[in-house]
Scaffold this motif. Sequence first.
Motif, mmCIF file in Angstrom:
data_model
loop_
_atom_site.group_PDB
_atom_site.id
_atom_site.type_symbol
_atom_site.label_atom_id
_atom_site.label_comp_id
_atom_site.label_asym_id
_atom_site.label_seq_id
_atom_site.Cartn_x
_atom_site.Cartn_y
_atom_site.Cartn_z
ATOM 1 N N GLU A 180 0.841 -1.216 0.000
ATOM 2 C CA GLU A 180 0.000 0.000 0.000
ATOM 3 C C GLU A 180 0.869 1.257 0.000
ATOM 4 O O GLU A 180 0.598 2.209 -0.730
ATOM 5 C CB GLU A 180 -0.924 0.002 1.224
ATOM 6 C CG GLU A 180 -2.054 -0.992 1.154
ATOM 7 C CD GLU A 180 -2.852 -1.068 2.439
ATOM 8 O OE1 GLU A 180 -2.735 -0.156 3.311
ATOM 9 O OE2 GLU A 180 -3.579 -2.062 2.614
ATOM 10 N N GLU A 181 1.911 1.247 0.840
ATOM 11 C CA GLU A 181 2.807 2.406 0.899
ATOM 12 C C GLU A 181 3.510 2.617 -0.429
ATOM 13 O O GLU A 181 3.668 3.762 -0.889
ATOM 14 C CB GLU A 181 3.846 2.219 2.017
ATOM 15 C CG GLU A 181 3.254 2.318 3.408
ATOM 16 C CD GLU A 181 4.231 1.897 4.505
ATOM 17 O OE1 GLU A 181 5.420 1.620 4.213
ATOM 18 O OE2 GLU A 181 3.786 1.836 5.665
ATOM 19 N N GLN A 184 1.137 4.118 -2.963
ATOM 20 C CA GLN A 184 0.814 5.520 -2.694
ATOM 21 C C GLN A 184 1.958 6.457 -3.073
ATOM 22 O O GLN A 184 1.743 7.623 -3.247
ATOM 23 C CB GLN A 184 0.442 5.713 -1.227
ATOM 24 C CG GLN A 184 -0.869 5.069 -0.861
ATOM 25 C CD GLN A 184 -1.164 5.146 0.625
ATOM 26 O OE1 GLN A 184 -0.360 5.637 1.398
ATOM 27 N NE2 GLN A 184 -2.323 4.641 1.023
#
Length: 185
Positions: A180-181, A184
């Motif tokens: 997810e990081e 993003q």
Amino acid sequence: RFKVNDFVNISNVVLIDGIIARSLNIFEGILREFYNKNLFSFHCLLRAHIETLCIIYYINKNPDYIKNAVNGMKSSISGSTKHEEFPLISILTMLEHANKKYNKLEENYNILSEYVHPNAISLATNLNIDLPNKIVLKTHVDVIPEQQALTDIDLFIKWTEYIFEELKILYNTLLDREKEEKAQS
């Protein structure tokens, strides 16, 4: 199978490696002390096995605690015992949470605590005493009572399975967070 190389974030590596190393050391010690019939050390390590399960379970249920756990590890590695910036949760609180999923965990922990704390049962656990001559013959028992051995080993196996179950959850959670990081950024 756990592959630490899957992680980019060094904190995740430290956390997973720390838990695995602790688990393996405790696992090895439990087997060694049971084989040596050293019930005091065996029960101390069995209790530590529960504590390992509790911290993994707690982190899985409270993912924001990962930062505190990792910072606490880093602080401890550097020699500090102060953790004001990242409050650490007591093992009894973690145990209370884990007991909700793992029935009788707290009850078993309390029984093992009786063996670990310096009270009558822990002081007498490993002694073979010659009462008429008032001497201690040795500090290990000759035979572990069969029912106790079966119960202790059954719990050890069960808690080991639970640790692996919780470790898989943690591993996947950390991997998902990193993905997810990365997405993003």
